[in-house]
Design a protein around this motif. Structure first.
Motif: not given
Length: 108
Positions: A77-105
């Motif tokens: 499951v973890g590798l599937a999520l990471i692969l999808q993350l890479y497809r969407l963001r072109r990065s697997v850096d955890v610090e670049e992930l928005p954790l809440t909707e506020d972070a996206q805004e």
């Protein structure tokens, strides 16, 4: 074999795993650190089962088998999520992930 050696190795593996979880920003390396944590716990269970005879025979080995199955599912499951993350963001850096909707805004 004296049980101090496996317990010491398990403590070292667990320490390296905790260090990897705290320090690493790469999601794949984070999964590897979690696997180190799980393997350290497996080593403790098997060593305790071999040295301390409890009421339930081979209970440590049964727990270890259960943890190995859960770890395999977690990696899948973890590798599937990471692969999808890479497809969407072109990065697997955890610090670049928005954790809440506020972070996206805030990022917009």
């Amino acid at each position: 074999m004296h049980p101090v050696l496996p317990f010491t190795i398990a403590a070292l593996l667990f320490g390296i795993g905790v260090y990897g979880v705290i320090v690493r920003r790469n999601a794949v390396l984070l999964l590897m650190a979690v696997e180190l944590l799980l393997n350290a716990v497996n080593l403790v269970f098997v060593t305790a089962d071999a040295t301390i005879r409890s009421l339930v025979p081979h209970s440590g080995q049964s727990f270890t088998l259960f943890i190995i199955v859960l770890a395999a599912a977690e990696i899948g499951v973890g590798l599937a999520l990471i692969l999808q993350l890479y497809r969407l963001r072109r990065s697997v850096d955890v610090e670049e992930l928005p954790l809440t909707e506020d972070a996206q805004e805030v990022a917009r």
